[in-house]
Design a protein around this motif. Structure first.
Motif, short mmCIF file in Angstrom:
data_model
loop_
_atom_site.label_atom_id
_atom_site.label_comp_id
_atom_site.label_asym_id
_atom_site.label_seq_id
_atom_site.Cartn_x
_atom_site.Cartn_y
_atom_site.Cartn_z
N MET A 123 -44.72 -15.53 8.70
CA MET A 123 -44.10 -16.46 7.77
C MET A 123 -42.58 -16.44 8.00
SD MET A 123 -44.27 -16.37 3.63
CE MET A 123 -44.92 -17.88 3.00
N PRO A 124 -41.97 -17.61 8.18
CA PRO A 124 -40.53 -17.62 8.45
C PRO A 124 -39.71 -17.21 7.22
CG PRO A 124 -41.38 -19.87 8.27
CD PRO A 124 -42.56 -18.94 8.19
N LYS A 125 -38.60 -16.57 7.48
CA LYS A 125 -37.69 -16.18 6.41
C LYS A 125 -36.97 -17.42 5.89
CE LYS A 125 -37.96 -11.60 6.84
NZ LYS A 125 -38.21 -10.66 5.79
N ARG A 126 -36.79 -17.48 4.57
CA ARG A 126 -36.12 -18.61 3.93
C ARG A 126 -34.67 -18.23 3.61
NH1 ARG A 126 -38.27 -21.26 -1.55
NH2 ARG A 126 -39.90 -21.96 -0.16
N ILE A 127 -33.75 -19.09 4.02
CA ILE A 127 -32.33 -18.89 3.77
C ILE A 127 -31.81 -20.05 2.96
CG2 ILE A 127 -30.05 -18.62 4.81
CD1 ILE A 127 -31.45 -17.49 7.30
N HIS A 128 -31.11 -19.75 1.88
CA HIS A 128 -30.46 -20.80 1.08
C HIS A 128 -28.98 -20.81 1.42
CE1 HIS A 128 -30.62 -23.52 -2.49
NE2 HIS A 128 -29.35 -23.49 -2.16
N ILE A 129 -28.50 -21.95 1.87
CA ILE A 129 -27.10 -22.11 2.25
C ILE A 129 -26.41 -22.98 1.22
CG2 ILE A 129 -25.51 -22.96 4.01
CD1 ILE A 129 -27.92 -22.53 6.00
N LEU B 40 -35.03 -23.39 5.74
CA LEU B 40 -33.75 -23.53 5.06
C LEU B 40 -33.83 -24.36 3.80
CD1 LEU B 40 -31.43 -24.18 8.12
CD2 LEU B 40 -31.91 -22.03 6.98
N GLN B 41 -33.00 -23.98 2.85
CA GLN B 41 -32.68 -24.78 1.68
C GLN B 41 -31.18 -24.98 1.74
OE1 GLN B 41 -34.08 -22.18 -1.52
NE2 GLN B 41 -35.46 -23.81 -2.16
N LEU B 42 -30.73 -26.21 1.58
CA LEU B 42 -29.30 -26.51 1.63
C LEU B 42 -28.85 -27.07 0.30
CD1 LEU B 42 -29.20 -28.34 5.08
CD2 LEU B 42 -28.62 -25.96 4.63
N SER B 43 -27.69 -26.60 -0.16
CA SER B 43 -27.07 -27.11 -1.38
C SER B 43 -25.59 -27.33 -1.11
CB SER B 43 -27.21 -26.12 -2.54
OG SER B 43 -28.56 -25.91 -2.85
N ALA B 44 -25.04 -28.34 -1.76
CA ALA B 44 -23.61 -28.63 -1.62
C ALA B 44 -22.84 -28.26 -2.89
CB ALA B 44 -23.39 -30.10 -1.29
N ILE C 269 -26.52 -17.62 1.72
CA ILE C 269 -25.23 -17.72 2.40
C ILE C 269 -24.39 -18.66 1.55
CG2 ILE C 269 -23.99 -18.44 4.48
CD1 ILE C 269 -26.52 -17.84 6.09
N LEU C 270 -23.29 -18.14 1.01
CA LEU C 270 -22.48 -18.88 0.06
C LEU C 270 -21.06 -19.09 0.55
CD1 LEU C 270 -23.38 -16.82 -3.17
CD2 LEU C 270 -24.60 -18.80 -2.25
N ASP C 271 -20.62 -20.33 0.52
CA ASP C 271 -19.21 -20.64 0.75
C ASP C 271 -18.46 -20.19 -0.50
OD1 ASP C 271 -16.86 -21.69 1.80
OD2 ASP C 271 -17.29 -23.72 1.08
N VAL C 272 -17.20 -19.82 -0.36
CA VAL C 272 -16.43 -19.38 -1.52
C VAL C 272 -15.85 -20.57 -2.28
CG1 VAL C 272 -14.42 -18.06 -2.29
CG2 VAL C 272 -15.95 -17.10 -0.58
N MET C 273 -15.23 -21.49 -1.58
CA MET C 273 -14.59 -22.64 -2.23
C MET C 273 -15.60 -23.77 -2.38
SD MET C 273 -11.57 -21.49 -2.77
CE MET C 273 -10.72 -22.95 -3.28
N LEU C 274 -15.99 -24.04 -3.63
CA LEU C 274 -17.00 -25.06 -3.92
C LEU C 274 -16.48 -26.06 -4.94
CD1 LEU C 274 -19.92 -22.53 -4.21
CD2 LEU C 274 -19.64 -24.22 -2.39
N PRO C 275 -17.07 -27.25 -4.99
CA PRO C 275 -16.59 -28.26 -5.94
C PRO C 275 -16.84 -27.89 -7.40
CG PRO C 275 -18.55 -29.06 -4.79
CD PRO C 275 -18.15 -27.76 -4.14
N ASP C 276 -17.84 -27.08 -7.67
CA ASP C 276 -18.17 -26.75 -9.06
C ASP C 276 -18.26 -25.25 -9.31
OD1 ASP C 276 -20.50 -26.34 -7.63
OD2 ASP C 276 -21.81 -27.23 -9.14
N GLY C 277 -17.52 -24.48 -8.55
CA GLY C 277 -17.54 -23.04 -8.77
C GLY C 277 -16.95 -22.28 -7.61
N ASN C 278 -17.02 -20.98 -7.73
CA ASN C 278 -16.49 -20.08 -6.72
C ASN C 278 -17.66 -19.25 -6.20
OD1 ASN C 278 -15.49 -17.43 -5.77
ND2 ASN C 278 -13.50 -18.35 -6.21
#
Length: 120
Positions: free
Chosen positions: A1-7, A29-33, A51-60
């Motif tokens: 079963m493949p590993k799921r990564i949320h970006i 993959l699951q992708l969120s903006a 995997i989380l970006d630091v600078m986001l439109p609705d949070g940190n």
């Protein structure tokens, strides 16, 4: 079963590159903006890695990481923070991130870091 990564990444170019790279390696993959989108999507199932970006439109991303790492249902899931600011590397340790990736990044480096975390 493949590993799921949320970006969680709001930059479409970076999201596309990571998506292409990781799908090619067999990850699901699951992708969120935005943080709001992430919260909706994880209702369908938790990933094996965030995997989380630091600078986001609705949070940190650092604050989101801390929330995930202190929540009973998600604290066991590894989190990688990504940022173009070196200041956020220190912050990533304070919020219990499992790893940190500086932008711009080398795709092979990212893949190595992901595999190291998921194979522990």
């Amino acid at each position: 079963m493949p590993k799921r990564i949320h970006i969680l990444e709001d930059d479409k170019d970076i999201s596309y590159i990571i998506n292409y790279l990781l799908k090619d390696e067999g990850f699901e993959l699951q992708l969120s903006a935005s943080f709001a989108e992430l919260k909706e999507k994880i209702k369908d199932g938790l990933p094996d890695l965030f995997i989380l970006d630091v600078m986001l439109p609705d949070g940190n991303g650092a604050d989101i990481c801390e929330d995930l790492k202190t929540d009973l249902f998600t604290k066991h899931i590894p989190v990688i923070l990504m940022s173009a600011s070196s200041v956020n590397k220190e912050k990533s340790e304070e919020v219990f991130a499992d790893d940190y990736i500086s932008k711009p990044f080398d795709v092979d480096f990212v893949l190595t870091r992901i595999n190291k975390i998921l194979n522990n």
